[in-house]
Design a protein around this motif. Sequence first.
Motif, PDB file in Angstrom:
ATOM      1  N   SER A  44     -12.963   0.341 -10.062  1.00 56.29           N
ATOM      2  CA  SER A  44     -11.806  -0.559  -9.999  1.00 56.29           C
ATOM      3  C   SER A  44     -12.234  -2.006 -10.189  1.00 56.29           C
ATOM      4  N   HIS A  45     -13.318  -2.387  -9.520  1.00 51.24           N
ATOM      5  CA  HIS A  45     -13.772  -3.784  -9.608  1.00 51.24           C
ATOM      6  C   HIS A  45     -14.369  -4.115 -10.969  1.00 51.24           C
ATOM      7  N   ALA A  48     -11.396  -4.817 -12.984  1.00 53.13           N
ATOM      8  CA  ALA A  48     -10.732  -6.073 -12.601  1.00 53.13           C
ATOM      9  C   ALA A  48     -11.609  -7.284 -12.898  1.00 53.13           C
ATOM     10  N   PHE A  81      -3.578  -5.128 -12.875  1.00 51.82           N
ATOM     11  CA  PHE A  81      -3.400  -5.437 -11.456  1.00 51.82           C
ATOM     12  C   PHE A  81      -4.240  -4.484 -10.629  1.00 51.82           C
ATOM     13  N   LEU A  82      -4.991  -5.054  -9.676  1.00 49.34           N
ATOM     14  CA  LEU A  82      -5.749  -4.216  -8.751  1.00 49.34           C
ATOM     15  C   LEU A  82      -5.184  -4.363  -7.346  1.00 49.34           C
ATOM     16  N   GLY A  83      -4.723  -3.249  -6.795  1.00 50.16           N
ATOM     17  CA  GLY A  83      -4.327  -3.225  -5.386  1.00 50.16           C
ATOM     18  C   GLY A  83      -5.575  -2.919  -4.581  1.00 50.16           C
ATOM     19  N   PHE A  84      -5.982  -3.874  -3.724  1.00 47.79           N
ATOM     20  CA  PHE A  84      -7.273  -3.773  -3.047  1.00 47.79           C
ATOM     21  C   PHE A  84      -7.283  -2.702  -1.960  1.00 47.79           C
ATOM     22  N   PRO A  87      -7.353  -5.526   1.367  1.00 48.89           N
ATOM     23  CA  PRO A  87      -6.748  -6.802   0.935  1.00 48.89           C
ATOM     24  C   PRO A  87      -7.334  -7.977   1.720  1.00 48.89           C
ATOM     25  N   VAL A  88      -7.470  -9.106   1.029  1.00 49.42           N
ATOM     26  CA  VAL A  88      -8.180 -10.253   1.581  1.00 49.42           C
ATOM     27  C   VAL A  88      -7.203 -11.220   2.264  1.00 49.42           C
ATOM     28  N   GLU A  89      -7.618 -11.782   3.387  1.00 48.39           N
ATOM     29  CA  GLU A  89      -6.793 -12.778   4.075  1.00 48.39           C
ATOM     30  C   GLU A  89      -7.147 -14.183   3.574  1.00 48.39           C
ATOM     31  N   ASN A 143      -1.742 -12.409   3.824  1.00 51.14           N
ATOM     32  CA  ASN A 143      -2.241 -11.291   4.646  1.00 51.14           C
ATOM     33  C   ASN A 143      -2.684 -11.716   6.049  1.00 51.14           C
ATOM     34  N   GLU A 155       0.428  -5.589  -0.977  1.00 49.87           N
ATOM     35  CA  GLU A 155      -0.182  -5.373  -2.300  1.00 49.87           C
ATOM     36  C   GLU A 155       0.872  -4.834  -3.267  1.00 49.87           C
ATOM     37  N   GLN A 158       3.277  -7.579  -4.277  1.00 48.41           N
ATOM     38  CA  GLN A 158       2.716  -8.444  -5.319  1.00 48.41           C
ATOM     39  C   GLN A 158       2.818  -7.768  -6.679  1.00 48.41           C
TER      40      GLN A 158
ATOM     41  N   TYR B 434     -11.992 -14.314  -5.591  1.00 54.21           N
ATOM     42  CA  TYR B 434     -11.847 -13.136  -6.451  1.00 54.21           C
ATOM     43  C   TYR B 434     -10.432 -12.572  -6.329  1.00 54.21           C
ATOM     44  N   TYR B 435      -9.941 -12.496  -5.117  1.00 53.23           N
ATOM     45  CA  TYR B 435      -8.585 -11.970  -4.885  1.00 53.23           C
ATOM     46  C   TYR B 435      -7.561 -12.800  -5.670  1.00 53.23           C
ATOM     47  N   THR B 438      -7.793 -12.067  -9.420  1.00 51.80           N
ATOM     48  CA  THR B 438      -7.189 -10.802  -9.851  1.00 51.80           C
ATOM     49  C   THR B 438      -5.672 -10.927  -9.892  1.00 51.80           C
ATOM     50  N   ARG B 439      -5.144 -12.017  -9.323  1.00 51.47           N
ATOM     51  CA  ARG B 439      -3.695 -12.267  -9.422  1.00 51.47           C
ATOM     52  C   ARG B 439      -3.396 -13.220 -10.573  1.00 51.47           C
TER      53      ARG B 439
END
Lengths: 247, 483
Positions: A44-45, A48, A81-84, A87-89, A143, A155, A158, B434-435, B438-439
Motif C-alpha cells: 500500500s505504501h 502511495a 487514495f490510501l486509507g491508513f 490513521p495519523v493524528e 484524528n 478515513e 475523507q 506523509y499523511y 497522501t491527501r
Amino acid sequence: MLEVKGLHATVDGKEILKGLDLVVRAGEVHAIMGPNGSGKSTLSHVIAGREGYTASAGTVLFDGRDLLELEPEVRACEGIFLGFQYPVEIPGVSNLTLLKAALNARRKHRGLPEIEATDFLAWVRDRARLVKIDPKMLSRGVNEGFSGGEKKRNEILQMLILEPRLMILDETDSGLDIDALKIVADGINTLRSPERATILVTHYQRLLDYVRPDHVHVLAGGRIVRSGGPELALELEQKGYAWLEAA
Amino acid sequence: MATQPQDIQELMRRREYSAGFVTSIESDTIAPGLSEDVIRLISARKQEPEWLLEFRLKAYRRWLKMEQPKWAQVHYPPIDYQAISYYSQPKSHKDGPKSLDEVDPKLLETYKKLGIPLKEQEMLAGVAMDVVFDSVSVATTFKKKLGEAGVIFCPISEAVHEHPDLVRKYLGSVVPFGDNFYAALNSAVFTDGSFVFIPKGVRCPMELSTYFRINERNTGQFERTLIIAEEGAYVSYLEGCTAPQRDENQLHAAVVELVTLDDAQIKYSTVQNWYPGDEEGRGGIYNFVTKRGDCRGRRSKISWTQVETGSAITWKYPSCILRGDDSVGEFYSVALTHHRQQADTGTKMIHVGKNTRSTIVSKGISAGHGQQSYRGLVRVLESAENARNHTQCDSLLIGDRCGAHTFPYTEVRNPSARLEHEATTSKIAEDQLYYCRTRGIAEEEAVSMIVNGFCKDVFKELPMEFAVEAGKLLAVSLEGAVG
Ligand SMILES: Nc1ncnc2c1ncn2[C@@H]1O[C@H](COP(=O)(O)OP(=O)(O)O)[C@@H](O)[C@H]1O
Ligand SMILES: [Mg+2]
C-alpha cells in the motif's frame, strides 16, 4: 488502471516484496489477504509513495504511466487514495482545514479555482451524514482524540469527499463493531463505479459479505501466492493461511 | 530516504528573506562612537529641551557602570559600542516632511517594496501609520482624522516639542532610565519612535501602526515608544520591523512603555521580521528590547501579542505590572528560530493589585540549528489578594539539531494566588507530513498548515488584517522548507 509487475521493494534495506504481480482494472474490487507481516501495508505504501519504501526492481503503472516517479501528493491528485491502517493524528490542524487543502490541491492540479467556502461546507456535511460523523467533530484536530472506530470512519469520510479513482483501504475494517463495519462498507459501495477501482486489505470475510470482491489474492512472503474469486476468501476463513505458505 | 529531519531542515534552510534589500539614499549619519559629546550632538540635532538632555546623560552615566546581562540563553561575540553609529537620517529629510507629498520618493518606493503603501488612499482602511527609517520618523498618516478624535499619534521627537508635559510626565515612568543595560543605552541615545495618547473615554477610531526599518550600515536603531491610555480609553497598536540583508550584525535596542489608567485598555501587537542572518549565522539583527506595560488603573488591561520571526538574537520580555485592582495582563507569543537564530523571550507578570489576572500563551517553533528559550516570571506580591495566572507554553521542533528550553519562574507571596502552568513539546513527525501528502497536499504546504495550526491561539489575538499577514510571514519563513 493499476499494473504491478515483478515488484521488489525494500524497507530500511530489508527486502519485503519479492516479485509481486497485480493487475487491477477500472470497476473492479480486489481483496488482498495474508498473514501479518507478509507485506500488505508495504505494498500500500509503495503505491502511495511513502519515502523509505523503495522499489528495487519491477514496475508500477497507473493509467499506463510510471507511478513510482511521482511525488505522493501528485499520485493523490491523480486519484489514488490510501486509507491508513493506523490513521495519523495532527493536533492543531482541524479536519476541515485538511479536507479543504486536500480538495483545493486536487482542483489546482486540474486547473480549477478553489472551492467556495459554502459549497465546501455543504459537501462535507452531506458526506459526513453518510458515515454518521457529527460535523462538529470536524472542527477538532485531525484524528485528535478520535476513537479507533472514529478514525477509520474518518478515513472513509475523507475518501468520500475526495472521490478518488483508486481506493486502497488497509485494514479499514479491523477493530470495528458491526455497525461501524456496515457504515464503512456503505461508504465503499457509494463510490463503487465502473470508473473506479478498489483494493481492500483485510483479514476478515465479514467485510467481503458487504463489499463483494471480484478477485481475492493471498499475499505471503512478499508475493501473491494464490488468486481466485470470492470463494477463496471463504476457504481462507476456514483453513487459515498455513496450507498456502507450506505450498 | 524517508522524510527525515534533515529533509525538513533542508526545506527550512532555503527560506528567503524578502525584505533584505538596501535603499541607496543619502544619509546624514553621525560618525560611529558613543560619548557625552555624541549624546549632546543628538540632542542638539533634535533641538531638545534641557530636561531631556539631562535624562539622556543620567542614563548614559548609569550605563557606563552597567554590564551586559549574561543570564540569557544566547551567545554572541562582545559588541563594540564604539563601532556603532547612533544617529542616521535620510538627507532629504533635514527639515522634516510636512506632508506625505514631501517624503522622498525613494523612501515611498522602499515601503512599497515591503508591501507598505504610504499614500493614504492606498493604505488599509482604518489603519494609521507612523514610519521610522533608521533613526527618524518619516511619515505619519491620518493625523487629521485622529486629531478630531483627540488622539495624539506622532513621532516621539515631535511630541517632545508639541506635548512636552505629557512626555515629561510619562517618559521613563514605566521603564526607568537605569532599568537594565539595554534600556539605559536606549534612554541615552534613543532617536525616534512613536508617541500615542488616547484621552479619557476615547476609543481610538482606527488601528495605529508603526513601521520600523533599519537601512544604514553600522547604525543601531534605538526607538522609544510611549503609549498612554487615559481612563476608559482603548487603543490597538501594531509595530512591524524589517532590515536589509547585511553580513555584519546590527543592534536594535528599543524601549516601549505603556500606561493604562482606570478601565483603559491597550492592545499592543508586534510582527518582528528583522533580518535573521544567513544559514551560517552571518549577519542579522541583535534585538534587545525592553517592553513593559503598567496597568496603573483599576480594571485596566494590557495585552501583548508578538510574532517574532526575524533577528539573529532576540532578547525580549514584554511585561505587565498589574498595579490596579482587577487589572488584566496578557501575553501571546509566537517565536520562530531557525538556521543559527537564537531567541530568549517570554514575559513577566507582576501582580500587585487585588483580583489581578494574567494569561501567558507562548508558542515556540525551532528549526535548523535554531535555539529558543521561554523565560517567564509570575510574581504575586503580598498585596495581590486572589491573583490568577494561567501559563501555556508549547514548543514545536522541526528536525533534531534545534532546541527548546523553558524557564518558568514563580514567586508567590500571597497564599490566595492560583497559578496554572502547562507545557508541551512536539515535533512535526514524518508520518504527519506523509499523511497530508497522501491527501494531495505538498510537503511545504503541510508544514505551513501544521505550524499555523500550532500558532492559531496566538494569531487570533492579532488584529484581523495582521493575522493574515502573520500567517503568510510564517509560510514565507518556511518557504523552501520542503524539497
Ligand atoms: N518501517 C519499517 N522498518 C522496518 N521494517 C518494517 C517497517 N515496516 C514494516 N516492516 C517489516 O516489513 C514486513 C512487512 O510489514 P507490513 O507490510 O506492515 O505487513 P502486513 O501489513 O502484511 O502485516 C514486516 O516484517 C515488518 O516487520
Ligand atoms: Mg498491515
